[in-house]
Design a protein around this motif. Structure first.
Motif, short mmCIF file in Angstrom:
data_model
loop_
_atom_site.label_atom_id
_atom_site.label_comp_id
_atom_site.label_asym_id
_atom_site.label_seq_id
_atom_site.Cartn_x
_atom_site.Cartn_y
_atom_site.Cartn_z
N VAL A 103 -96.44 -88.56 30.78
CA VAL A 103 -96.70 -90.08 30.77
C VAL A 103 -97.63 -90.30 29.45
O VAL A 103 -98.69 -89.70 29.41
N GLY A 104 -96.98 -90.98 28.37
CA GLY A 104 -98.12 -91.04 27.15
C GLY A 104 -97.56 -91.96 26.04
O GLY A 104 -96.39 -92.57 26.19
N SER A 105 -98.28 -92.10 25.09
CA SER A 105 -97.82 -93.10 23.97
C SER A 105 -96.76 -92.37 23.33
O SER A 105 -96.52 -91.17 23.29
N ARG A 106 -96.04 -93.05 22.27
CA ARG A 106 -95.19 -92.66 21.33
C ARG A 106 -95.36 -91.28 20.49
O ARG A 106 -94.65 -90.33 20.54
N PHE A 107 -96.64 -91.46 19.90
CA PHE A 107 -96.85 -90.37 19.01
C PHE A 107 -97.47 -89.30 19.92
O PHE A 107 -97.23 -88.13 19.64
N THR A 108 -98.09 -89.56 20.85
CA THR A 108 -98.50 -88.24 21.93
C THR A 108 -97.34 -87.54 22.46
O THR A 108 -97.34 -86.33 22.28
N LEU A 109 -96.29 -88.21 22.81
CA LEU A 109 -95.03 -87.48 23.53
C LEU A 109 -94.38 -86.81 21.99
O LEU A 109 -93.86 -85.82 22.23
N GLY A 110 -94.26 -87.63 21.06
CA GLY A 110 -93.81 -86.94 19.84
C GLY A 110 -94.27 -85.55 19.69
O GLY A 110 -93.66 -84.44 19.40
N LEU A 111 -95.72 -85.48 19.59
CA LEU A 111 -96.33 -84.18 19.39
C LEU A 111 -96.05 -83.25 20.71
O LEU A 111 -95.77 -81.94 20.42
N LEU A 112 -96.11 -83.69 21.69
CA LEU A 112 -95.83 -82.70 22.94
C LEU A 112 -94.34 -82.40 23.10
O LEU A 112 -94.03 -81.13 23.48
N ASP A 113 -93.54 -83.08 22.55
CA ASP A 113 -91.88 -82.97 22.68
C ASP A 113 -91.82 -81.68 21.81
O ASP A 113 -90.92 -80.45 22.09
N ALA A 114 -92.46 -81.70 20.61
CA ALA A 114 -92.21 -80.61 19.51
C ALA A 114 -92.94 -79.20 20.31
O ALA A 114 -91.96 -78.15 20.08
N LYS A 115 -94.05 -79.37 20.87
CA LYS A 115 -94.53 -78.13 21.34
C LYS A 115 -93.58 -77.60 22.65
O LYS A 115 -93.67 -76.19 22.74
N LEU A 116 -93.05 -78.50 23.32
CA LEU A 116 -92.27 -77.88 24.36
C LEU A 116 -91.04 -77.38 23.93
O LEU A 116 -90.46 -76.32 24.58
N THR A 117 -90.40 -77.96 22.89
CA THR A 117 -89.24 -77.39 22.11
C THR A 117 -89.40 -75.99 21.91
O THR A 117 -88.57 -75.13 22.09
N VAL A 270 -97.20 -83.39 10.20
CA VAL A 270 -96.73 -84.00 9.12
C VAL A 270 -95.34 -84.64 9.14
O VAL A 270 -95.18 -85.86 9.02
N ARG A 271 -94.67 -83.81 9.69
CA ARG A 271 -93.36 -84.12 9.62
C ARG A 271 -92.97 -85.33 10.96
O ARG A 271 -92.32 -86.42 10.74
N ILE A 272 -93.59 -84.78 11.93
CA ILE A 272 -93.50 -85.90 13.18
C ILE A 272 -94.16 -87.61 12.84
O ILE A 272 -93.30 -88.34 13.00
N ALA A 273 -95.38 -87.23 12.28
CA ALA A 273 -96.12 -88.57 11.88
C ALA A 273 -95.19 -89.20 10.87
O ALA A 273 -95.09 -90.62 11.11
N GLU A 274 -94.66 -88.70 9.95
CA GLU A 274 -93.71 -89.48 8.92
C GLU A 274 -92.40 -89.90 9.69
O GLU A 274 -92.22 -91.04 9.16
N GLU A 275 -91.77 -88.91 10.41
CA GLU A 275 -90.55 -89.55 11.28
C GLU A 275 -90.68 -90.73 12.30
O GLU A 275 -89.97 -91.56 12.22
N LEU A 276 -92.00 -90.74 12.74
CA LEU A 276 -92.31 -91.75 13.73
C LEU A 276 -92.93 -93.16 12.91
O LEU A 276 -93.27 -93.84 13.69
N GLY A 277 -93.25 -92.75 11.87
CA GLY A 277 -93.75 -94.31 11.16
C GLY A 277 -95.20 -94.15 11.11
O GLY A 277 -95.85 -95.24 10.73
N TYR A 278 -95.91 -93.00 11.56
CA TYR A 278 -97.57 -93.12 11.34
C TYR A 278 -97.84 -92.53 10.08
O TYR A 278 -99.25 -92.91 10.03
N LEU A 279 -97.09 -91.89 9.27
CA LEU A 279 -97.75 -91.55 7.98
C LEU A 279 -96.86 -92.00 6.77
O LEU A 279 -95.65 -91.96 6.99
N SER A 280 -97.28 -92.38 5.75
CA SER A 280 -96.62 -92.93 4.78
C SER A 280 -96.97 -91.91 3.57
O SER A 280 -97.84 -91.80 3.01
#
Length: 559
Positions: A103-117, A270-280
């Motif tokens: 359970v976590g926020s969108r960005f936290t789970l985005g980072l974790l998903d890449a790690k698990l993948t 950087v890729r995850i943050a840009e894809e999720l809209g946290y980085l411009s």
């Protein structure tokens, strides 16, 4: 308060049990287990990066043994934010047997998903946002926005029939954050009005007076430092610090430099943050490594990992000439846009010294204010204590001095001294009838990740590695006749890491031969007894003459 080493009694009905398995008495490896009505809730599961006295270790995990046999009792794992010291241990938790949702926020789970993948692991993920309330078994969890050096950080209030526990996670109270996401102090006051029975709060900067500087002050300093550099610029920062990365990209654009992103975790985040809209990322600013390397020195900027001196990170390999794309040279500027994690100072300063000898200009926080902490200082912590008004308080996320400093802040705000618990990892705290008390201790030692092994290396192996690294080893071989037990060859003495010349071994060889001849022993000689005689002989001679304590290996070969 009972001794910390007592085994805890069964949890009384209606009580809430809290067990920090990491992050209390250390910075890193954060993990806490809550138990109520026979069910468990885990908050965070992070890693600790090894120190010099842990040679060969890749990562340090919490000890999961308390959860063995109880995986079906775990309702969920709540993740406060996406830093490695809070989510880095999750893959190992899954491999150990966890089946509960993450359970976590969108960005936290985005980072974790890449790690698990990357590790080919799968798990159920439950995304939450600030202001949301979710129930997991007997635990009602309300999530609160907090500002930190990573997007989407959350505090969590966990309400049970035993009372309400509030966990701040890592936070600070930046009033002008780059993403305009403030720490929700209004919710803190709201929970304070409702009543907080036990507060667990970030203590990292509890001994730092005042308030942490705003992130917005960093941008102009980066612009100035990069603008003054005439050659190549390398900016080193934490790969999850998206706000800092955004500032570096803005600075590159302002100074008309193009950016190469280097380091596996940096490229991924950087890729995850840009894809999720946290980085411009401005169009055309980031180029491939090859394209950036072809640019004039004053038109390129490299954003890379290695802020903690990690041997395998991009910066270390650039310094040692082992990086496939870049090698640092005279005229380059390296900017550390980060702070040091305690324990990493020696590794970082060694890198800085090597760069200095190579003619590289190094800019750290000592030369320019290019980084601010992501953790609240004493002023902010006092404001949180005042808002939440906890009945009981347990400082977390800090070493002993930080926990004690935070405890003093709590007393100043009115928390009674007997309601403050300065704990260690593994301490068991029960909350019931409005009072939190230490009731015992569970195992909470270090679990080492060493290559592909998890838990294979223990403290004894590390001690052996340290002895080998600091003192070397000496081996002795003797051959005995199995029928008579008579020594027919040897002793042959050899050594590694003890001395460059063989001459010191001559005295040791003679001493061993004399002791074998002159020491009373059984007839025929017992091989184990002979090993003890030889080991004692070598140890005595080496300690007396050379003042050394190498590892001693003795082999008795029977023919």
């Amino acid at each position: 308060m009972p001794p910390f080493d007592e085994e805890p009694p069964p949890l009384p009905p209606g009580f809430l049990r809290v067990i920090p398995l990491g992050g209390v008495g250390e910075i890193g490896r954060n993990m806490a287990v809550l138990e109520h009505e026979g069910r468990l809730l885990v908050i965070d599961c992070g890693v600790l990066f090894p120190e010099e006295h842990q040679p060969g270790v890749d990562l340090v995990l919490p000890d999961f043994s308390h959860l063995h046999g109880r995986w079906d009792d775990v309702e969920a794992v709540l993740l406060t934010h996406g830093h490695e010291d809070h989510i880095g241990g999750v893959p190992y938790l899954l491999e150990a047997g966890l089946r509960a949702p993450l359970v976590g926020s969108r960005f936290t789970l985005g980072l974790l998903d890449a790690k698990l993948t990357e590790r080919r692991l799968d798990s159920t993920m439950h995304e939450v946002r600030s202001g949301q309330t979710v129930t997991f078994g007997p635990f009602t969890c309300e999530f609160v926005a907090v500002n930190h050096s990573i997007p989407d950080a959350l505090a969590v209030a966990v309400t049970t029939s035993a009372g309400t526990l509030f966990h701040t996670g890592d936070f600070k109270a930046d009033l002008t954050p780059l993403d305009n996401r403030l720490t929700d102090m209004a919710s803190f006051y709201r929970f304070g009005e409702r009543g907080v029975d036990l507060l667990l709060s970030d203590s990292t900067n509890a001994d730092v007076p005042g308030f942490v500087t705003t992130e917005r002050d960093i941008g102009p300093v980066l612009d100035r430092v990069v603008g003054e550099a005439s050659g190549r610029v390398f900016v080193v920062c934490t790969s999850s610090h998206v706000h800092r990365i955004q500032q570096v990209l803005n600075t590159a654009r302002n100074s008309e430099r193009h950016v190469a992103v280097v380091g596996r975790s940096m490229v991924r985040n950087v890729r995850i943050a840009e894809e999720l809209g946290y980085l411009s990322v401005p169009p055309g600013l980031v180029l491939s490594v090859d394209d950036v390397d072809k640019l004039p020195a004053d038109r390129m900027l490299v954003l890379c990992t290695g802020s903690q001196g990690e041997p395998g990170a991009a910066l270390s390999r650039m310094v040692t000439g082992q990086h496939r794309d870049f090698a640092l040279m005279e005229g380059d500027t390296v900017i550390f846009a980060s702070s040091l994690i305690p324990g990493n100072e020696s590794a970082v300063y060694r890198l800085i010294d090597r760069m200095a000898y190579a003619g590289v200009d190094v800019i750290t926080r000592q030369q320019a204010p290019i980084h601010v902490s992501g953790h609240a200082a004493a002023g902010e912590l006092t404001a949180v204590l005042t808002a939440l008004r906890p009945r009981n308080f347990m400082p977390v996320h800090g070493e002993g001095r930080h926990l004690r400093a935070h405890a003093k802040l709590a007393m100043r705000t009115g928390v009674p001294q007997d309601r403050i618990i300065i704990a260690r990892d593994g301490v068991v705290v029960d909350l019931g009838d409005g009072k939190a008390s230490v009731v015992g201790q569970v195992p909470a030692g270090f679990t080492y990740v060493d290559g592909g092994g998890v838990g294979d290396v223990g403290e004894e192996s590390l001690r052996d590695r340290l002895i080998l690294g600091e003192e070397g080893f000496i081996s002795a071989v003797v051959v005995v006749e199995s029928r008579t037990g008579r020594v027919v060859a040897g002793p042959e003495i050899s050594a590694r890491g003890f001395a460059d010349e063989d001459e010191p071994l001559d005295d040791i060889r003679q001493r061993v031969a004399d002791d074998i001849t002159n020491t009373p022993h059984s007839e025929p000689v017992d091989p184990d007894e002979l090993r003890r005689i030889i080991r004692r002989s070598i140890g005595s001679q080496v300690n007396r003459v050379h003042r050394r304590r190498p590892m001693i290996l003795v082999y008795v070969v029977e023919t």
